[in-house]
Design a protein around this motif. Structure first.
Motif, PDB file in Angstrom:
ATOM      1  N   THR B  98      25.391  18.174  72.122  1.00  0.00           N
ATOM      2  CA  THR B  98      25.046  16.905  71.378  1.00  0.00           C
ATOM      3  C   THR B  98      26.357  16.601  70.516  1.00  0.00           C
ATOM      4  O   THR B  98      26.685  15.347  70.625  1.00  0.00           O
ATOM      5  CB  THR B  98      23.931  16.712  70.741  1.00  0.00           C
ATOM      6  N   SER B  99      26.620  17.615  69.462  1.00  0.00           N
ATOM      7  CA  SER B  99      27.859  17.103  68.657  1.00  0.00           C
ATOM      8  C   SER B  99      29.106  17.019  69.473  1.00  0.00           C
ATOM      9  O   SER B  99      29.525  16.032  69.062  1.00  0.00           O
ATOM     10  CB  SER B  99      28.059  18.369  67.828  1.00  0.00           C
ATOM     11  N   VAL B 100      29.398  17.692  70.510  1.00  0.00           N
ATOM     12  CA  VAL B 100      30.571  17.479  71.193  1.00  0.00           C
ATOM     13  C   VAL B 100      30.535  16.172  71.869  1.00  0.00           C
ATOM     14  O   VAL B 100      31.367  15.570  71.832  1.00  0.00           O
ATOM     15  CB  VAL B 100      30.609  18.727  72.191  1.00  0.00           C
ATOM     16  N   LYS B 101      29.316  15.862  72.515  1.00  0.00           N
ATOM     17  CA  LYS B 101      29.153  14.588  73.205  1.00  0.00           C
ATOM     18  C   LYS B 101      29.521  13.494  72.169  1.00  0.00           C
ATOM     19  O   LYS B 101      30.314  12.348  72.417  1.00  0.00           O
ATOM     20  CB  LYS B 101      27.776  14.403  73.628  1.00  0.00           C
ATOM     21  N   ASN B 102      28.821  13.458  70.936  1.00  0.00           N
ATOM     22  CA  ASN B 102      29.048  12.395  70.005  1.00  0.00           C
ATOM     23  C   ASN B 102      30.535  12.225  69.603  1.00  0.00           C
ATOM     24  O   ASN B 102      30.967  11.164  69.375  1.00  0.00           O
ATOM     25  CB  ASN B 102      28.129  12.726  68.728  1.00  0.00           C
ATOM     26  N   LYS B 103      31.043  13.385  69.285  1.00  0.00           N
ATOM     27  CA  LYS B 103      32.371  13.285  68.778  1.00  0.00           C
ATOM     28  C   LYS B 103      33.425  12.812  69.974  1.00  0.00           C
ATOM     29  O   LYS B 103      34.302  12.130  69.727  1.00  0.00           O
ATOM     30  CB  LYS B 103      33.122  14.752  68.665  1.00  0.00           C
ATOM     31  N   SER B 104      33.146  13.140  71.341  1.00  0.00           N
ATOM     32  CA  SER B 104      34.028  12.688  72.489  1.00  0.00           C
ATOM     33  C   SER B 104      33.691  11.217  72.344  1.00  0.00           C
ATOM     34  O   SER B 104      34.538  10.434  72.802  1.00  0.00           O
ATOM     35  CB  SER B 104      33.706  13.493  73.527  1.00  0.00           C
ATOM     36  N   LEU B 105      32.647  10.779  72.573  1.00  0.00           N
ATOM     37  CA  LEU B 105      32.344   9.455  72.737  1.00  0.00           C
ATOM     38  C   LEU B 105      32.968   8.726  71.740  1.00  0.00           C
ATOM     39  O   LEU B 105      33.504   7.531  72.045  1.00  0.00           O
ATOM     40  CB  LEU B 105      30.895   8.803  72.965  1.00  0.00           C
ATOM     41  N   ASN B 106      32.976   9.062  70.416  1.00  0.00           N
ATOM     42  CA  ASN B 106      33.549   8.410  69.353  1.00  0.00           C
ATOM     43  C   ASN B 106      34.923   8.343  69.549  1.00  0.00           C
ATOM     44  O   ASN B 106      35.652   7.074  69.125  1.00  0.00           O
ATOM     45  CB  ASN B 106      33.539   9.284  68.164  1.00  0.00           C
ATOM     46  N   ARG B 107      35.621   9.344  70.149  1.00  0.00           N
ATOM     47  CA  ARG B 107      37.076   9.263  70.310  1.00  0.00           C
ATOM     48  C   ARG B 107      37.618   8.238  71.409  1.00  0.00           C
ATOM     49  O   ARG B 107      38.713   7.788  71.352  1.00  0.00           O
ATOM     50  CB  ARG B 107      37.796  10.663  70.813  1.00  0.00           C
ATOM     51  N   ILE B 108      36.779   7.836  72.252  1.00  0.00           N
ATOM     52  CA  ILE B 108      37.179   7.029  73.453  1.00  0.00           C
ATOM     53  C   ILE B 108      36.199   5.371  73.033  1.00  0.00           C
ATOM     54  O   ILE B 108      36.491   4.702  74.346  1.00  0.00           O
ATOM     55  CB  ILE B 108      36.730   7.543  74.818  1.00  0.00           C
ATOM     56  N   LYS B 109      35.592   5.391  72.149  1.00  0.00           N
ATOM     57  CA  LYS B 109      35.124   4.193  71.902  1.00  0.00           C
ATOM     58  C   LYS B 109      35.888   3.065  72.028  1.00  0.00           C
ATOM     59  O   LYS B 109      35.572   1.964  72.669  1.00  0.00           O
ATOM     60  CB  LYS B 109      34.313   4.216  70.301  1.00  0.00           C
ATOM     61  N   HIS B 110      37.179   3.034  71.522  1.00  0.00           N
ATOM     62  CA  HIS B 110      38.145   2.061  71.183  1.00  0.00           C
ATOM     63  C   HIS B 110      38.589   1.632  72.582  1.00  0.00           C
ATOM     64  O   HIS B 110      39.229   0.614  72.649  1.00  0.00           O
ATOM     65  CB  HIS B 110      39.139   2.318  70.165  1.00  0.00           C
ATOM     66  N   LEU B 111      38.213   2.467  73.576  1.00  0.00           N
ATOM     67  CA  LEU B 111      38.968   2.003  74.933  1.00  0.00           C
ATOM     68  C   LEU B 111      37.979   1.125  75.813  1.00  0.00           C
ATOM     69  O   LEU B 111      38.329   0.377  76.817  1.00  0.00           O
ATOM     70  CB  LEU B 111      39.003   3.091  75.757  1.00  0.00           C
ATOM     71  N   ASN B 112      36.763   0.856  75.304  1.00  0.00           N
ATOM     72  CA  ASN B 112      35.984  -0.235  75.780  1.00  0.00           C
ATOM     73  C   ASN B 112      35.652   0.060  77.244  1.00  0.00           C
ATOM     74  O   ASN B 112      35.241  -1.054  77.735  1.00  0.00           O
ATOM     75  CB  ASN B 112      36.400  -1.610  75.456  1.00  0.00           C
ATOM     76  N   VAL B 113      35.311   1.354  77.504  1.00  0.00           N
ATOM     77  CA  VAL B 113      34.454   1.444  78.778  1.00  0.00           C
ATOM     78  C   VAL B 113      33.069   1.688  78.639  1.00  0.00           C
ATOM     79  O   VAL B 113      32.798   2.629  77.816  1.00  0.00           O
ATOM     80  CB  VAL B 113      35.243   2.607  79.424  1.00  0.00           C
ATOM     81  N   ILE B 114      32.331   0.714  79.210  1.00  0.00           N
ATOM     82  CA  ILE B 114      30.837   0.967  78.809  1.00  0.00           C
ATOM     83  C   ILE B 114      30.305   1.607  79.676  1.00  0.00           C
ATOM     84  O   ILE B 114      30.207   1.360  80.802  1.00  0.00           O
ATOM     85  CB  ILE B 114      30.394  -0.487  78.597  1.00  0.00           C
ATOM     86  N   ASP B 115      29.437   2.514  79.168  1.00  0.00           N
ATOM     87  CA  ASP B 115      28.449   3.294  80.237  1.00  0.00           C
ATOM     88  C   ASP B 115      27.084   3.079  79.834  1.00  0.00           C
ATOM     89  O   ASP B 115      26.357   3.558  79.276  1.00  0.00           O
ATOM     90  CB  ASP B 115      28.682   4.818  79.730  1.00  0.00           C
ATOM     91  N   ALA B 116      26.649   2.022  80.644  1.00  0.00           N
ATOM     92  CA  ALA B 116      25.282   1.543  80.360  1.00  0.00           C
ATOM     93  C   ALA B 116      24.132   2.629  80.439  1.00  0.00           C
ATOM     94  O   ALA B 116      23.053   2.491  80.121  1.00  0.00           O
ATOM     95  CB  ALA B 116      24.941   0.267  81.278  1.00  0.00           C
ATOM     96  N   HIS B 117      24.360   3.358  81.737  1.00  0.00           N
ATOM     97  CA  HIS B 117      23.280   4.157  82.209  1.00  0.00           C
ATOM     98  C   HIS B 117      23.546   5.612  81.947  1.00  0.00           C
ATOM     99  O   HIS B 117      22.630   6.569  82.165  1.00  0.00           O
ATOM    100  CB  HIS B 117      23.062   4.136  83.641  1.00  0.00           C
ATOM    101  N   SER B 118      24.335   5.855  80.866  1.00  0.00           N
ATOM    102  CA  SER B 118      24.576   7.334  80.395  1.00  0.00           C
ATOM    103  C   SER B 118      25.168   8.102  81.540  1.00  0.00           C
ATOM    104  O   SER B 118      24.935   9.242  81.659  1.00  0.00           O
ATOM    105  CB  SER B 118      23.516   7.941  79.628  1.00  0.00           C
ATOM    106  N   ASP B 119      25.587   7.216  82.664  1.00  0.00           N
ATOM    107  CA  ASP B 119      26.333   8.018  83.942  1.00  0.00           C
ATOM    108  C   ASP B 119      27.098   9.146  83.536  1.00  0.00           C
ATOM    109  O   ASP B 119      27.166  10.335  84.245  1.00  0.00           O
ATOM    110  CB  ASP B 119      27.167   6.883  84.963  1.00  0.00           C
TER     111      ASP B 119
END
Lengths: 384, 203
Positions: B98-119
């Motif tokens: 979970t920690s790695v997921k959160n950190k990774s998602l944070n890093r790519i947040k600014h790229l604006n690729v929306i993952d609506a279904h947590s695919d």
């Protein structure tokens, strides 16, 4: 950094596969106008065209990362480490400089908690009848006749022998109460760590033929080698004879068994209550168990570390019943336990807990894993 | 046998027993803990057990091995420095992922690729050799279940016992009366199948 439009993950995936419809391509191109987005897309393309499917468990080597982590750890902990090293050095030198040693673990564990873990303390009764309460402060006590000076600093008493022959029939008695533990450094270099609710009687100076002490309760012995004078430990029910070893004895009056666990060296157990004339020889990682009710004795092979863990600041439980677990906790913490469901006593636990943790934390852990519920009010634990 | 209650099941690779200090275990050996031990030995085991998978997991978000390794290191360092303050309610594996997921998602947040279904989160777990948990995409779980049911009978049985019932290798071996090596082979081959077929879902 440009602010780009949003695209969906499914659109992105399609782009990587090269399956975009015309309208989708237009939207995607708009997204691609930002540099960071382009770079990310390129990385994704490279990632998706990897040869084969690597095994995620093997793909990345942890060793280099671990070394990096260690480097970071050492760098940050250097300061703290230096302080600890100094403190340890002072202990070994046995200097009579007043030092108040702070137990880091205890501080971290017990802040804000109501029920504090035990600490180093004891009641010392000298041969001349004086009773001295020993806690965290430092004292130097000299005995009459000056044949032995006692140095006290928090956690232990050290006897310094000035070499002169003294009368060996003078005894001191060390009483360690509930919630206490204490270390004794005797004049021959033997170190005895005494656990809660225990009493150790010992001569101020050992005579030339043998070194004898008397124990009721639990203690850990690190006996200095002396081939001329065997070290003899008496509990109410057994005599233990050693030349130079480390072992643990649990001989509580209110327990059914007396247990001696040998860590190093060799031991002879004799003078056993109910078994006159019998002698047992114990080797390292062996355990001598005397059942005081049935008056039977047994030798088991064990991991001595489990039974000496308390001297290193831990409770260790190996498939132990809740009943037995609480008996140990009760000696260290000021609590009493009531089993509303008597079946609960037989539930078994395996695990380790630091001795200097607050009781509330330990109870929390128990609640987590047990099928029963533990409630703490004032100092009383109810189990249901 | 209890299923891992937090839901992330490591479906390949041995589950070993780590009993660092400050923990009690259930009778079956599962540890339940409250705080992360500030213990070098414990962290070393975490590296041994989880480092590679965690990096594979992060890489599925970042598409960059170096960045992925950075993220994982950051997580470990954070854990070490805050070990007294972090409360863990589940098991350490879930916390790590979970920690790695959160950190990774944070890093790519600014790229604006929306993952609506947590695919992509589910896809990342698969990339790390883990069957995603119950609140992953329905479709994905159905696909996984379908693929498992299509496996040859013994492989399927092994897979189900390991992933859904949480049995350990030697327990499966005893239960099915086969050797532990056979069990391990089935699991790794099964995962290759899943990864190959489901990576179509990643891209």
């Amino acid at each position: 950094m440009g602010n780009s439009i949003n695209i969906s993950w499914s659109l992105f995936k399609k782009a990587v596969r090269g399956n975009l419809e015309i309208e989708e391509q237009e939207i995607f191109n708009e997204w691609l106008r930002v540099k960071e987005n382009r770079l990310y897309f390129e990385k994704a393309l490279a990632f998706s065209s990897r040869e084969g499917v690597p095994d995620p468990e093997q793909q990345y080597d942890y060793h280099r990362a671990w070394l990096e982590f260690e480097k970071h750890r050492h760098h940050r902990n250097r300061e703290r480490f230096l302080v600890l090293a100094r403190v340890a050095a002072i202990l070994i030198l046995l200097a009579a400089i007043p030092i108040f040693l702070v137990n880091r673990a205890r501080e971290a564990g017990s802040s804000g908690a109501d029920i504090l873990p035990g600490r180093s303390a004891a009641l010392l009764t000298l041969a001349d009848g004086r009773i001295i309460r020993i806690t965290g402060a430092d004292t130097t006590i000299s005995l009459e006749g000056k044949s032995s000076d006692i140095l006290v600093y928090s956690g232990s008493i050290t006897y310094q022998h000035d070499g002169s022959e003294g009368v060996s029939n003078k005894f001191n008695s060390l009483d360690v109460g509930r919630g206490e533990e204490f270390s004794l450094n005797l004049s021959d270099g033997t170190v005895i760590k005494v656990n809660s609710e225990s009493n150790l009687k010992y001569p101020v100076i050992f005579n030339s033929r043998a070194r004898e002490v008397w124990l009721s309760g639990e203690a850990y012995f690190d006996v200095a080698p002396d081939s001329a004078r065997p070290f003899i430990l008496h509990t109410g029910d057994i005599n233990v004879r050693v030349l130079g070893t480390t072992f643990n004895v649990a001989a509580y009056g209110d327990e059914e068994t007396e247990v001696l666990t040998l860590a190093e060296g060799k031991i002879e157990v004799s003078g056993i209550k109910g078994l006159p004339g019998k002698t047992f020889e114990i080797k390292p990682n062996q355990q001598f168990v005397l059942n005081k009710t049935s008056l039977s004795a047994d030798i088991k092979t064990v991991d001595a570390g489990l039974y000496t863990a308390w001297t290193r600041g831990r409770f260790v439980f190996e498939d132990e019943t809740l009943y037995s677990l609480f008996r140990k906790l009760q000696r260290w913490y000021d609590i009493s336990v009531f089993f509303l469901d008597s079946e609960a006593q037989y539930e078994r636990f395996t695990g380790q807990v630091p001795r200097f943790e607050s009781f509330e934390t330990i109870l929390q852990l128990l609640n987590r894993v047990s099928n029963y519920e533990f409630e703490l009010k004032n100092n009383i634990v109810t189990v249901k | 046998m209890k299923k891992n209650t937090v839901g992330v099941i490591i479906a390949s690779g041995e589950q070993t027993e780590i009993i660092p200090y400050g923990y009690f275990c259930l009778a079956d050996g599962t540890p339940a803990m409250t705080k992360i031990p500030h213990d070098r030995g414990y962290f070393k085991v975490l590296y041994e057990q989880h480092y590679s998978r965690l990096v594979s997991f992060a890489a599925a978000f970042l598409f960059d091995s170096d960045e992925a390794e950075d993220v994982v290191q950051e997580v470990f360092v954070y854990m070490w420095e805050n070990s007294g303050k972090i409360d863990i309610t589940g098991d350490i594996r879930s916390y790590l992922f979970t920690s790695v997921k959160n950190k990774s998602l944070n890093r790519i947040k600014h790229l604006n690729v929306i993952d609506a279904h947590s695919d992509r989160v589910s896809a990342a777990y698969l990339n790390a050799g883990i069957i995603p948990d119950d609140d992953a995409d329905e479709e994905l779980l159905v696909s996984i279940a379908a693929l498992i049911s299509e496996m040859p009978p013994q492989m399927r049985k092994v897979f189900e016992l390991h992933s859904y019932s949480g049995l350990k290798y030697h327990e499966i071996a005893t239960h099915l009366e086969i050797s532990i090596n056979t069990v391990k082979t089935h699991i790794s081959r099964g995962f290759v199948i899943l990864r190959e077929k489901l990576l179509l879902l990643l891209f």
